[in-house]
Design an enzyme around this catalytic site. Structure first.
Site, PDB file in Angstrom:
ATOM      1  CG  ASP A   1      49.387  40.218  27.538  1.00 27.95           C
ATOM      2  OD1 ASP A   1      49.214  39.047  27.926  1.00 27.95           O
ATOM      3  OD2 ASP A   1      48.526  40.868  26.934  1.00 27.95           O
TER       4      ASP A   1
ATOM      5  CG  ASP B   1      45.023  45.963  31.772  1.00 27.03           C
ATOM      6  OD1 ASP B   1      45.438  44.920  31.233  1.00 27.03           O
ATOM      7  OD2 ASP B   1      43.809  46.220  31.912  1.00 27.03           O
TER       8      ASP B   1
ATOM      9  CG  PHE C   1      39.720  32.618  31.078  1.00 23.52           C
ATOM     10  CD1 PHE C   1      40.523  31.502  30.918  1.00 23.52           C
ATOM     11  CD2 PHE C   1      38.449  32.460  31.608  1.00 23.52           C
ATOM     12  CE1 PHE C   1      40.062  30.244  31.270  1.00 23.52           C
ATOM     13  CE2 PHE C   1      37.976  31.203  31.964  1.00 23.52           C
ATOM     14  CZ  PHE C   1      38.788  30.095  31.793  1.00 23.52           C
TER      15      PHE C   1
ATOM     16  CG  ASN D   1      41.622  42.465  39.375  1.00 18.32           C
ATOM     17  OD1 ASN D   1      41.120  41.420  39.761  1.00 18.32           O
ATOM     18  ND2 ASN D   1      42.821  42.514  38.824  1.00 18.32           N
TER      19      ASN D   1
ATOM     20  CE  LYS E   1      49.815  55.394  55.565  1.00 21.70           C
ATOM     21  NZ  LYS E   1      49.167  55.529  56.853  1.00 21.70           N
TER      22      LYS E   1
HETATM   23  O1  C5P Z   1      44.071  41.816  27.707  1.00 20.75           O
HETATM   24  P1  C5P Z   1      43.081  41.159  28.613  1.00 20.75           P
HETATM   25  O2  C5P Z   1      43.366  41.438  30.051  1.00 20.75           O
HETATM   26  O3  C5P Z   1      41.654  41.421  28.307  1.00 20.75           O
HETATM   27  O4  C5P Z   1      43.289  39.596  28.342  1.00 20.75           O
HETATM   28  C1  C5P Z   1      42.827  38.625  29.183  1.00 20.75           C
HETATM   29  C2  C5P Z   1      43.688  37.414  29.106  1.00 20.75           C
HETATM   30  O5  C5P Z   1      45.070  37.762  29.112  1.00 20.75           O
HETATM   31  C3  C5P Z   1      43.521  36.509  30.301  1.00 20.75           C
HETATM   32  O6  C5P Z   1      43.798  35.195  29.896  1.00 20.75           O
HETATM   33  C4  C5P Z   1      44.579  37.033  31.265  1.00 20.75           C
HETATM   34  O7  C5P Z   1      44.950  36.058  32.205  1.00 20.75           O
HETATM   35  C5  C5P Z   1      45.696  37.350  30.309  1.00 20.75           C
HETATM   36  N1  C5P Z   1      46.561  38.459  30.733  1.00 20.75           N
HETATM   37  C6  C5P Z   1      47.871  38.214  31.131  1.00 20.75           C
HETATM   38  N2  C5P Z   1      48.678  39.242  31.463  1.00 20.75           N
HETATM   39  C7  C5P Z   1      48.245  40.508  31.414  1.00 20.75           C
HETATM   40  C8  C5P Z   1      46.924  40.786  31.019  1.00 20.75           C
HETATM   41  C9  C5P Z   1      46.101  39.736  30.694  1.00 20.75           C
HETATM   42  O8  C5P Z   1      48.248  37.040  31.190  1.00 20.75           O
HETATM   43  N3  C5P Z   1      49.060  41.494  31.751  1.00 20.75           N
END
Ligand code: C5P
Length: 414
Positions: free
Chosen positions: A317, A289, A336, A221, A299
């Site tokens: 997460d 995600d 965040f 990203n 490859k």
């Molecule tokens: O769910 P979302 O991505 O919108 O949430 C954002 C927050 O969750 C940020 O603080 C990001 O660093 C954290 N995050 C995480 N691990 C993930 C997805 C998001 O720590 N897999």
């Protein structure tokens, strides 16, 4: 409990502080006009002594117009001495800055000469003194100036080093008065309550994650890592022991902290768990995600007429895992939330869903000013609890937002 909804200015360490600015004689004296304006915007009171030679370059009228204060120009002015003696003038300040500090002024300061209002105030003061030298490069390199500089450093005078480039005399070299931004940074650094986070271990995730498709391709990203790195620097500056777990970025590793480079979300989680225990965890990273569960060992070959099938699986997460850790949950967990719409509602829901303590929401919709993703500026709302307590911070440079957050965390511990 009634929800609190407060709009806060980015607080500056300069807010409420008093500067006595001594403007010396040099063509760069004009920079002091902008300096005064910018310092006042940050809440600082600026009182000025204008030396006789300084007055050749800027006028008392322009200074008092910007400072909103009387300008002091002559030690022997009876009215000045009655209204405000030079001793009081030099002591009713939190800091004295001499800019531009000429070779002559530095020599007088080093020798303790007091033959005008400026030098008398400098000798009479019991307050810290900072100088921003400005002169021709030969004068700067001269043995006498070297000696004077060494003496001033020994006397505890703080130096804002000159820059190099084209000088007013037409020559090139070292000796240009520091830029206004650099003078402000030096003054802010001086007033920063260093050590406020000494003894605290703070874990920060930053940057994007790369999720491999095969040995050469990945999903990623646009996160630049700038905000996370700025927060890491700001916390380290307040004395925290910082562990920065960073996905791939183009940024240099900040000095004075431990950086653990990772690529994938799985690696990021492992590095975070390894770094525990921590007092505070701040998840700034834009973690992917999903990852490819059928990541190829070789490859993937392009085949005419057929497309490879990528199977996705959810990534862990990290924020939620740290927030719900039964053994090692940091005392303060901050997430965040990059949002493009319904910012407040989405951020609040995220805080509840993830179980973190604070969440910093930023508007990443490109319709709302300059791009946040990859840019240098940010506009954030900080949610600090379950009951919709929110602080709308003024838009600012990511460094400013970072310093504000560092101060806010320091405030959590006081
Ligand atoms: O769910 P979302 O991505 O919108 O949430 C954002 C927050 O969750 C940020 O603080 C990001 O660093 C954290 N995050 C995480 N691990 C993930 C997805 C998001 O720590 N897999």
């Amino acid at each position: 409990m009634t929800p609190k909804n407060t709009t806060v200015k980015n607080t500056s360490p300069l807010d409420g502080k008093r500067l006595l600015l001594i403007i010396g004689g040099g063509i760069a004296a004009y920079k002091c006009l902008d300096l005064i304006r910018r310092l006042r915007e940050k809440g600082m009171t600026v009182r000025v002594i204008l030396t006789r030679s300084g007055a050749e370059f800027v006028t008392p009228l322009s200074i008092s117009g910007l400072s909103g204060e009387k300008v002091y120009t002559d030690l022997f002015s009876l009215t000045d001495e009655v209204e405000m003696g030079h001793i009081r003038l030099s002591r009713e300040a939190d800091l004295i800055l001499v800019a531009p500090a000429t070779a002559n002024m530095m020599a007088k300061m080093a020798a303790g000469i007091a033959d005008n209002l400026a030098t008398t105030a400098l000798l009479a003061t019991d307050k810290p003194v900072m100088i921003a030298p400005s002169m021709n490069s030969q004068m700067w390199e001269h043995a006498a100036t070297r000696r004077n500089l060494a003496q001033l450093k020994e006397d505890g005078v703080h130096i804002i080093p000159p820059g190099s480039g084209e000088l007013a005399c037409g020559e090139e070299g070292m000796g240009r008065l520091a830029e206004v931004d650099d003078m402000i940074k030096a003054i802010e650094f001086f007033f920063e309550p260093s050590g406020a986070l000494t003894g605290k271990h703070i874990l920060i995730t930053a940057g994007p994650t790369y999720e491999a498709i095969d040995p050469v391709r990945y999903m990623a990203n646009r996160s630049s890592g700038k905000q996370g790195y700025a927060i890491a620097r700001a916390l380290a500056a307040l004395g925290a022991k910082v562990t920065l777990v960073s996905g791939p970025t183009n940024l240099a590793a900040p000095a004075g902290l431990q950086m653990i480079p990772v690529e994938s979300a799985a690696e990021m989680l492992a590095a975070c768990q390894n770094a525990l225990p921590a007092d505070v965890a701040i998840c700034v990273a834009a973690v992917a995600d999903w990852r490819v569960s059928n990541c190829a060992g070789q490859k993937i070959k392009k085949q005419d007429g057929s497309l490879p099938t990528l199977q996705l699986t959810e990534n862990p997460d990290i924020l939620k895992i740290l927030s719900t850790d039964k053994v090692n949950r940091p005392e303060l967990v901050i997430g965040f939330a990059a949002e493009t719409e319904n910012i407040a509602a989405n951020a609040q829901a995220k805080l509840n869903r993830k179980g973190c303590d604070w969440i910093m929401a930023n508007d990443v919709s490109t319709t709302n000013g300059p791009s946040v993703m990859g840019g240098d500026y940010n506009k954030v709302i900080l949610f600090t609890g379950q009951d919709k307590d929110r602080e709308d911070w003024a838009p600012g440079h990511k460094d400013e937002i970072a310093k504000n957050l560092a101060r806010k965390i320091a405030g959590f511990y006081t």
